[in-house]
Design a protein around this motif. Structure first.
Motif, PDB file in Angstrom:
ATOM      1  N   VAL A  17      13.575 -11.592  21.738  1.00 48.22           N
ATOM      2  CA  VAL A  17      12.152 -11.865  21.978  1.00 48.22           C
ATOM      3  C   VAL A  17      11.705 -13.085  21.191  1.00 48.22           C
ATOM      4  O   VAL A  17      10.975 -13.947  21.689  1.00 48.22           O
ATOM      5  CB  VAL A  17      11.294 -10.636  21.607  1.00 48.22           C
ATOM      6  CG1 VAL A  17       9.812 -10.977  21.636  1.00 48.22           C
ATOM      7  CG2 VAL A  17      11.588  -9.482  22.548  1.00 48.22           C
ATOM      8  N   GLU A  18      12.159 -13.172  19.925  1.00 48.26           N
ATOM      9  CA  GLU A  18      11.763 -14.298  19.087  1.00 48.26           C
ATOM     10  C   GLU A  18      12.274 -15.615  19.662  1.00 48.26           C
ATOM     11  O   GLU A  18      11.534 -16.599  19.754  1.00 48.26           O
ATOM     12  CB  GLU A  18      12.293 -14.107  17.667  1.00 48.26           C
ATOM     13  CG  GLU A  18      11.886 -15.226  16.721  1.00 48.26           C
ATOM     14  CD  GLU A  18      12.490 -15.069  15.345  1.00 48.26           C
ATOM     15  OE1 GLU A  18      11.977 -15.677  14.401  1.00 48.26           O
ATOM     16  OE2 GLU A  18      13.492 -14.331  15.225  1.00 48.26           O
ATOM     17  N   ASN A 400       2.249  -8.779  25.350  1.00 45.96           N
ATOM     18  CA  ASN A 400       1.854  -9.103  23.974  1.00 45.96           C
ATOM     19  C   ASN A 400       3.045  -9.413  23.080  1.00 45.96           C
ATOM     20  O   ASN A 400       2.902 -10.093  22.056  1.00 45.96           O
ATOM     21  CB  ASN A 400       1.042  -7.944  23.387  1.00 45.96           C
ATOM     22  CG  ASN A 400       0.354  -8.311  22.086  1.00 45.96           C
ATOM     23  OD1 ASN A 400      -0.216  -9.392  21.967  1.00 45.96           O
ATOM     24  ND2 ASN A 400       0.407  -7.421  21.117  1.00 45.96           N
ATOM     25  N   LEU A 401       4.221  -8.929  23.433  1.00 48.82           N
ATOM     26  CA  LEU A 401       5.406  -9.214  22.630  1.00 48.82           C
ATOM     27  C   LEU A 401       5.792 -10.687  22.687  1.00 48.82           C
ATOM     28  O   LEU A 401       6.431 -11.207  21.764  1.00 48.82           O
ATOM     29  CB  LEU A 401       6.585  -8.358  23.113  1.00 48.82           C
ATOM     30  CG  LEU A 401       6.484  -6.857  22.834  1.00 48.82           C
ATOM     31  CD1 LEU A 401       7.625  -6.119  23.518  1.00 48.82           C
ATOM     32  CD2 LEU A 401       6.493  -6.583  21.337  1.00 48.82           C
ATOM     33  N   GLY A 404       1.058 -13.779  21.565  1.00 50.43           N
ATOM     34  CA  GLY A 404       0.303 -13.006  20.592  1.00 50.43           C
ATOM     35  C   GLY A 404      -1.203 -13.149  20.655  1.00 50.43           C
ATOM     36  O   GLY A 404      -1.920 -12.224  20.288  1.00 50.43           O
ATOM     37  N   THR A 442       0.960  -3.362  20.181  1.00 48.87           N
ATOM     38  CA  THR A 442       2.234  -4.034  19.905  1.00 48.87           C
ATOM     39  C   THR A 442       2.067  -5.274  19.034  1.00 48.87           C
ATOM     40  O   THR A 442       3.037  -6.010  18.811  1.00 48.87           O
ATOM     41  CB  THR A 442       2.950  -4.418  21.223  1.00 48.87           C
ATOM     42  OG1 THR A 442       2.031  -5.128  22.075  1.00 48.87           O
ATOM     43  CG2 THR A 442       3.464  -3.186  21.934  1.00 48.87           C
ATOM     44  N   ASN A 443       0.858  -5.531  18.531  1.00 50.64           N
ATOM     45  CA  ASN A 443       0.667  -6.650  17.598  1.00 50.64           C
ATOM     46  C   ASN A 443       1.618  -6.563  16.414  1.00 50.64           C
ATOM     47  O   ASN A 443       2.174  -7.569  15.958  1.00 50.64           O
ATOM     48  CB  ASN A 443      -0.768  -6.647  17.063  1.00 50.64           C
ATOM     49  CG  ASN A 443      -1.742  -7.348  17.982  1.00 50.64           C
ATOM     50  OD1 ASN A 443      -1.345  -8.175  18.789  1.00 50.64           O
ATOM     51  ND2 ASN A 443      -3.003  -7.014  17.864  1.00 50.64           N
ATOM     52  N   SER A 446       5.204  -7.751  17.157  1.00 47.72           N
ATOM     53  CA  SER A 446       5.356  -8.975  17.930  1.00 47.72           C
ATOM     54  C   SER A 446       5.539 -10.183  17.017  1.00 47.72           C
ATOM     55  O   SER A 446       4.620 -10.552  16.287  1.00 47.72           O
ATOM     56  CB  SER A 446       4.123  -9.202  18.820  1.00 47.72           C
ATOM     57  OG  SER A 446       4.190 -10.473  19.434  1.00 47.72           O
ATOM     58  N   SER A 479       3.515   1.574  16.205  1.00 48.86           N
ATOM     59  CA  SER A 479       3.290   1.014  17.532  1.00 48.86           C
ATOM     60  C   SER A 479       3.431   2.070  18.616  1.00 48.86           C
ATOM     61  O   SER A 479       2.580   2.194  19.507  1.00 48.86           O
ATOM     62  CB  SER A 479       4.278  -0.141  17.779  1.00 48.86           C
ATOM     63  OG  SER A 479       3.986  -0.808  18.972  1.00 48.86           O
TER      64      SER A 479
END
Length: 512
Positions: A17-18, A400-401, A404, A442-443, A446, A479
């Protein structure tokens, strides 16, 4: 916590994801590219016989070609007005000017410190989670003040500092949309929702208080869920003991700060009395006389929520500053207002491009066409109301992931989903509420969340090897629990048909 951090599937997933998120351009650049795409899409759509019947008037709606001479002239002439007329811009700026005084004077920081310093040990965790939720009314103050402060507080209490950081982060970020009061996010999101709703209904208005009832009830729910997860799940990984270097302590409020809080309390009492005098009597200046419907009677007050946030923040901040000695002249007040504006430089750039995208998207009529076609497709699926809205919460939580910013995401999603759900009979207010739930939960996991790197830095003070995996592994229980618990509350709310805020029902068009 063990000395070594295992690289499990969650860490690998977040690494993907990153990397994927880092490949995306800056949000402002993204909106520029989307604007270009909308212009090209308007030309392509105009080359085909794509049209729908307007759901209210029955008139034929066809796409508008922005690559034509008229379209390009409209783009050039509307560049400035698109920006200055963007609904969320003025409301956010006005609200933050007032809150900036309260923050710059030290009032908000003193309030957070007095809350956590006076907490009994067994209530320390829920009070920190609650303080985190409430800090959201003042933008980023919870991230930069409460989160590290909570780590120090847990050290002083003989508990693991990361546990305190996790509890505060869960409240500040995981409970981002919950609050007992209105904050800067409320007018920001309602402005975007209103712009999107007017694709279908040009006269529709969305109040900044549109979700107030739901978010007020959500506040104790999030507090209790955060308390449970902290003590029953996360605390097992971070046992109590002696931590820190022995010189870490939270300073008690000084005499001047206490005097400032007294002055602020007096100012709050005066302001509250004035508001009651303006709204309770039938001839009050902030209500419509001889109007039997209480919500309609209070329309002037509800429409002035942003102004109220400004005056409350400025008045209480000035009173505190005079009492505490942090404000000695009008220059200090103006400096506080200016400081809050300085933090919005990147936001203003983002809004410029977002405003162009929203305006051009509306001009093309593509939003209305997509909404009508999408509504027909959803009707064909025959999904019940609650599963459909819960699916939207899950979609938002997933998006949201990778993206942001709450306002940036809603600026993208609102023009499509608000009209679409309106055509299915759901109000913009209920769509916005579902979005806020999904956006919040999910903040805390994320990497695209703007303060994620700051949280890692706070953890590394006590755990030098901490990284993304540490934060995610710590925060995933929050989460998941917030997603399930908040979604169940939302489903119950929709099932019971309760209003989400003053005059904000669940259906469109509004009854009566």
């Amino acid at each position: 916590m063990s000395n070594s951090i295992r690289v499990g599937p969650v860490d690998r997933f977040l690494g993907i994801v990153e990397r994927a998120g880092n490949m995306l351009p800056h949000p402002a650049t993204l909106f520029f590219l989307l604007t270009v795409f909308v212009v090209i899409a308007s030309w392509l759509a105009s080359q085909f016989d794509i049209s729908v019947a307007h759901p209210k008037s029955g008139e034929l709606v066809s796409p508008v070609n922005l690559l034509s001479a008229d379209g390009l002239q409209r783009i050039m002439s509307g560049l400035v007005s698109n920006f200055t007329g963007f609904a969320p811009l003025g409301t956010v700026l006005v609200a933050l000017i007032g809150i900036g005084v309260a923050e710059h004077s030290g009032f908000i920081g003193a309030c957070l410190r007095i809350v956590v310093l006076n907490a009994p040990r067994f209530l320390l965790t829920p009070i920190i989670v609650f303080a985190g939720v409430m800090s959201n009314m003042a933008s980023e103050i919870g991230y930069v003040l409460l989160v590290p402060l909570s780590g120090l507080l847990f050290v002083a209490a003989g508990r693991h500092p990361i546990l305190g950081i996790a509890a505060a982060f869960a409240g500040v970020s995981g409970g981002y949309s919950a609050n007992l009061l209105l904050g800067t996010i409320d007018p920001l999101l309602s402005g975007l929702s209103q712009e999107a709703a007017r694709i279908v209904d040009p006269t529709y208005t969305v109040s900044p208080a549109a979700n107030m009832y739901f978010m007020q009830v959500s506040t104790p729910i999030i507090t209790l869920l955060g308390w449970f997860v902290t003590e029953k799940i996360v605390a097992r990984r971070f046992p109590d003991g002696n931590y820190g270097k022995g010189d870490e302590r939270i300073e008690a409020l000084s005499g001047s700060e206490k005097r400032g809080l007294l002055w602020a309390g007096i100012a709050t009492a005066v302001l509250s009395t004035l508001i009651l005098l303006a709204t309770v009597p039938e001839n009050g200046v902030l209500r419509i006389a001889d109007e039997p419907d209480i919500l309609k009677a209070l329309a002037p007050f509800l429409h002035g929520i942003v102004a109220l946030i400004f005056f409350a923040g400025a008045l209480v901040g000035i009173a505190y500053g005079i009492g505490a000695g942090t404000i000695k002249s009008d220059t200090d007040v103006i400096n506080g207002m200016s400081a809050s504006m300085a933090t919005l430089a990147s936001y203003l750039v983002l809004v410029f491009f977002a405003a162009q995208f929203v305006a051009l998207f509306n001009w093309t009529q593509l939003g209305l066409i997509f909404a009508v076609e999408g509504a027909e497709a959803l009707k064909a699926l025959g999904l019940p109301k609650i599963p459909l809205l819960l699916g939207f919460i899950l979609l938002t939580a997933t998006v949201n992931l990778a993206m942001g910013s709450a306002s940036a995401k809603w600026a993208l999603m609102a023009p499509v989903f608000v009209p679409m759900f309106m055509l299915l009979g759901y109000s913009p207010e209920v769509t916005q509420t579902a979005y806020r739930v999904g956006d919040s939960v999910t903040n805390i996991i994320s990497p695209m969340m703007s303060y994620f790197a700051l949280i890692i830095a706070f953890l590394q003070r006590y755990e030098p090897k901490a990284g993304i995996g540490t934060v995610v592994a710590t925060m995933i229980p929050y989460s998941i629990t917030f997603l399930i618990g908040w979604s169940l509350l939302f489903a119950l709310w929709v099932f019971m048909g309760w209003d989400l805020g003053p005059g904000s029902g669940l259906v469109y068009p509004k009854a009566g």
